[in-house]
Design an enzyme around this catalytic site. Structure first.
Site, short mmCIF file in Angstrom:
data_model
loop_
_atom_site.label_atom_id
_atom_site.label_comp_id
_atom_site.label_asym_id
_atom_site.label_seq_id
_atom_site.Cartn_x
_atom_site.Cartn_y
_atom_site.Cartn_z
N SER A 1 -19.26 6.17 -1.96
CA SER A 1 -17.76 6.53 -1.83
C SER A 1 -17.23 7.61 -2.51
O SER A 1 -17.87 8.22 -3.48
CB SER A 1 -16.96 5.04 -2.45
OG SER A 1 -15.60 5.48 -2.67
N TYR B 1 -16.25 0.10 -9.68
CA TYR B 1 -16.79 0.45 -8.46
C TYR B 1 -17.20 2.05 -8.43
O TYR B 1 -18.37 2.20 -7.77
CB TYR B 1 -15.61 0.38 -7.85
CG TYR B 1 -15.46 0.74 -6.04
CD1 TYR B 1 -15.90 -0.14 -5.03
CD2 TYR B 1 -15.45 1.97 -5.70
CE1 TYR B 1 -16.29 0.15 -3.59
CE2 TYR B 1 -15.45 2.43 -4.28
CZ TYR B 1 -15.76 1.30 -3.51
OH TYR B 1 -16.03 1.49 -2.20
N1 CAA Z 1 -3.68 8.41 -12.07
C1 CAA Z 1 -2.82 8.50 -13.26
N2 CAA Z 1 -2.01 7.57 -13.59
C2 CAA Z 1 -1.99 6.55 -12.72
C3 CAA Z 1 -2.57 6.31 -11.49
C4 CAA Z 1 -3.40 7.59 -11.27
N3 CAA Z 1 -4.58 7.70 -10.03
N4 CAA Z 1 -2.54 5.36 -10.81
C5 CAA Z 1 -1.77 4.57 -11.56
N5 CAA Z 1 -1.18 5.30 -12.55
C6 CAA Z 1 -0.31 4.89 -13.73
C7 CAA Z 1 0.86 4.53 -13.19
O1 CAA Z 1 1.85 5.54 -12.80
C8 CAA Z 1 1.40 3.61 -14.26
O2 CAA Z 1 1.97 4.28 -15.14
P1 CAA Z 1 3.34 3.81 -15.95
O3 CAA Z 1 2.88 2.58 -16.77
O4 CAA Z 1 3.63 4.77 -16.94
O5 CAA Z 1 4.46 3.40 -14.91
C9 CAA Z 1 0.20 2.99 -14.81
O6 CAA Z 1 -1.01 3.91 -14.41
C10 CAA Z 1 -0.10 1.53 -14.33
O7 CAA Z 1 -0.20 1.55 -13.16
P2 CAA Z 1 0.11 0.40 -11.87
O8 CAA Z 1 1.38 -0.02 -12.07
O9 CAA Z 1 -0.52 0.68 -10.58
O10 CAA Z 1 -0.98 -0.61 -12.74
P3 CAA Z 1 -1.49 -1.96 -12.25
O11 CAA Z 1 -2.30 -2.52 -13.45
O12 CAA Z 1 -0.79 -2.89 -11.33
O13 CAA Z 1 -2.46 -1.48 -11.18
C11 CAA Z 1 -4.64 -0.41 -10.14
C12 CAA Z 1 -3.72 -0.91 -11.46
C13 CAA Z 1 -5.00 -1.75 -9.72
C14 CAA Z 1 -5.81 0.21 -10.56
C15 CAA Z 1 -3.66 0.14 -9.10
O14 CAA Z 1 -3.10 1.26 -9.63
C16 CAA Z 1 -4.51 0.34 -7.86
O15 CAA Z 1 -4.77 -0.26 -7.03
N6 CAA Z 1 -4.89 1.72 -7.76
C17 CAA Z 1 -5.81 2.17 -6.55
C18 CAA Z 1 -7.06 2.09 -6.97
C19 CAA Z 1 -8.08 2.64 -5.59
O16 CAA Z 1 -7.91 3.71 -5.25
N7 CAA Z 1 -8.67 1.80 -5.20
C20 CAA Z 1 -9.41 1.67 -4.18
C21 CAA Z 1 -9.60 0.81 -3.00
S1 CAA Z 1 -10.47 1.01 -1.82
C22 CAA Z 1 -11.93 1.73 -2.03
O17 CAA Z 1 -12.50 1.54 -2.94
C23 CAA Z 1 -12.79 2.35 -0.82
C24 CAA Z 1 -13.29 3.61 -1.13
O18 CAA Z 1 -14.41 3.58 -1.58
C25 CAA Z 1 -12.42 4.87 -1.14
P1 NAP Z 2 -14.95 -4.80 4.19
O1 NAP Z 2 -14.10 -5.01 5.43
O2 NAP Z 2 -14.44 -5.62 3.06
O3 NAP Z 2 -16.51 -5.00 4.64
C1 NAP Z 2 -17.42 -5.54 3.38
C2 NAP Z 2 -18.35 -6.35 3.95
O4 NAP Z 2 -19.28 -6.76 2.87
C3 NAP Z 2 -17.72 -7.64 4.36
O5 NAP Z 2 -18.08 -8.30 5.61
C4 NAP Z 2 -18.02 -8.71 3.15
O6 NAP Z 2 -18.24 -9.90 3.53
C5 NAP Z 2 -19.58 -8.01 2.85
N1 NAP Z 2 -19.92 -8.57 1.66
C6 NAP Z 2 -19.44 -8.61 0.40
N2 NAP Z 2 -20.16 -9.04 -0.60
C7 NAP Z 2 -21.26 -9.45 0.03
C8 NAP Z 2 -22.65 -10.08 -0.15
N3 NAP Z 2 -22.77 -10.48 -1.66
N4 NAP Z 2 -23.46 -10.30 0.73
C9 NAP Z 2 -23.42 -9.90 1.85
N5 NAP Z 2 -22.40 -9.45 2.57
C10 NAP Z 2 -21.23 -9.03 1.33
O7 NAP Z 2 -14.99 -3.15 3.35
P2 NAP Z 2 -15.51 -1.95 4.38
O8 NAP Z 2 -14.29 -1.04 4.09
O9 NAP Z 2 -15.84 -2.26 5.52
O10 NAP Z 2 -16.46 -1.47 3.27
C11 NAP Z 2 -17.76 -1.42 3.77
C12 NAP Z 2 -18.56 -0.60 2.65
O11 NAP Z 2 -17.93 0.66 2.60
C13 NAP Z 2 -18.40 -0.80 1.11
O12 NAP Z 2 -19.67 -0.92 0.53
C14 NAP Z 2 -17.27 -0.01 0.62
O13 NAP Z 2 -17.40 0.14 -0.77
C15 NAP Z 2 -17.82 1.15 1.34
N6 NAP Z 2 -16.61 2.19 1.45
C16 NAP Z 2 -15.32 1.74 2.02
C17 NAP Z 2 -14.47 2.72 2.21
C18 NAP Z 2 -13.16 2.54 2.60
O14 NAP Z 2 -12.07 3.13 2.45
N7 NAP Z 2 -12.89 1.36 3.54
C19 NAP Z 2 -14.63 3.93 1.58
C20 NAP Z 2 -15.78 4.39 0.78
C21 NAP Z 2 -16.93 3.38 0.89
P3 NAP Z 2 -16.98 -10.90 3.11
O15 NAP Z 2 -15.81 -10.53 3.99
O16 NAP Z 2 -17.54 -12.33 3.55
O17 NAP Z 2 -16.99 -10.87 1.84
#
Ligand code: CAA
Ligand code: NAP
Length: 246
Positions: free
Chosen positions: A140, A153
């Site tokens: 990622s 992560y």
């Molecule tokens: N940089 C600096 N500060 C940040 C920030 C950032 N990126 N994000 C949030 N903050 C700050 C907020 O502004 C907030 O500040 P205040 O308290 O001063 O208002 C504080 O941190 C708390 O933020 P939240 O209210 O969002 O806190 P929360 O506990 O409700 O949620 C979190 C925390 C779950 C981490 C949430 O911020 C979040 O979901 N962030 C996104 C994380 C992310 O990018 N995940 C990717 C998922 S998809 C994936 O992983 C695929 C992939 O590979 C790309």
């Molecule tokens: P997704 O739709 O949630 O797919 C993830 C898949 O992994 C689901 O089918 C899930 O099954 C399966 N899985 C989870 N735990 C497992 C386990 N223990 N054994 C077997 N299968 C399992 O998410 P996605 O976006 O396609 O993500 C796929 C991959 O890409 C992940 O590794 C993720 O970290 C990576 N990635 C995603 C993004 C993005 O932006 N989407 C970016 C960078 C990297 P269930 O649904 O049954 O749980």
């Protein structure tokens, strides 16, 4: 020549489905891994079949080493040796580090990193013995650059990069390539699970101005799985809409 066999872990998810389809389009026999007794599996297979995609199913929890061993033994008995492995299964358990529970750390490390060892360990020696293979690990952008709220992560996804380079060196002379793809934010359930206001603020920072499409990752997998990609190994392919330049 018999068709080559590909295994995609987490193959029924957002990226997994697109990767399975791209490999099928490229002429591979494709098996999609899913968790045991995954209720929507039959529907997923039927929907794809109706659209011209014939997929096999390989059930196992990829965080469980013994289950992976049994899955690969069963799959290889049915289809023959696995030539292409895409380690794609993954989860998020986001939270700021000070609030992160040990269970969030453990779940992400075992599903996203241990899994890569668990499945690759069953398959890589056979690829090396046969003199051809492709391992593609889905990392990622957040494993490359780190991300607020993703210590677990990002650690797992960065770990995949070290694993990829190390294993690539071990099998480079054997006709086996090992590469990592580091996608940016792609429009799947994983990204749609981020709170909307947080997601919108992330999208606003992506230079191309949109989420990536799963098909864009599938196409890159198909390239890496091809014969023509034989000179690329140990690489991290960044595909993130310009979110992070490396
Ligand atoms: N940089 C600096 N500060 C940040 C920030 C950032 N990126 N994000 C949030 N903050 C700050 C907020 O502004 C907030 O500040 P205040 O308290 O001063 O208002 C504080 O941190 C708390 O933020 P939240 O209210 O969002 O806190 P929360 O506990 O409700 O949620 C979190 C925390 C779950 C981490 C949430 O911020 C979040 O979901 N962030 C996104 C994380 C992310 O990018 N995940 C990717 C998922 S998809 C994936 O992983 C695929 C992939 O590979 C790309
Ligand atoms: P997704 O739709 O949630 O797919 C993830 C898949 O992994 C689901 O089918 C899930 O099954 C399966 N899985 C989870 N735990 C497992 C386990 N223990 N054994 C077997 N299968 C399992 O998410 P996605 O976006 O396609 O993500 C796929 C991959 O890409 C992940 O590794 C993720 O970290 C990576 N990635 C995603 C993004 C993005 O932006 N989407 C970016 C960078 C990297 P269930 O649904 O049954 O749980």
């Amino acid at each position: 020549m018999a068709k080559r066999v590909a295994l995609v872990t987490g193959g029924m998810g957002g990226l997994g489905t697109a990767i399975c389809r791209a490999l099928h389009d490229a002429g591979f026999v494709v098996a999609a891994n899913c968790l045991p007794n995954f209720a929507p599996a039959a529907e997923w297979v039927a929907k794809n079949k109706a659209e011209g995609y014939e997929f096999h199913v390989a059930e196992a929890d990829v965080s469980d080493y013994d289950a992976c061993k049994a899955m690969v033994a069963k799959l290889e008995a049915a289809l023959g040796p696995v030539d292409v492995l895409v380690n794609n299964a993954g989860i998020t358990r986001d939270g700021m580090f000070r609030k992160m529970e040990k269970s969030q750390w453990d779940a992400v490390l075992s599903t996203n990193l241990d899994s890569v060892f668990n499945v690759t360990h069953q398959i890589l020696p056979g690829m090396a013995e046969r003199g051809w293979g492709r391992v593609i690990n889905i990392s990622s952008v957040n494993g490359v650059k780190g991300q607020f709220g993703q210590a677990n992560y990002a650690a797992a996804k960065a770990g995949i990069l070290g694993f990829t380079k190390s294993i690539a060196a071990e099998v480079a002379k054997k006709g086996v390539t090992v590469n990592a793809i580091a996608p940016g934010y792609i429009g799947t359930d994983m990204v749609m699970a981020i709170k909307q206001e947080v997601r919108d603020s992330i999208i606003a920072t992506i230079p191309v101005g949109r989420l990536g499409k799963p098909e864009e990752i599938g196409a890159l997998c198909a390239y890496l799985a091809s014969d023509l990609a034989g000179y690329m190994t140990g690489a991290t392919l960044n595909i993130n809409g310009g979110l992070h330049f490396c």
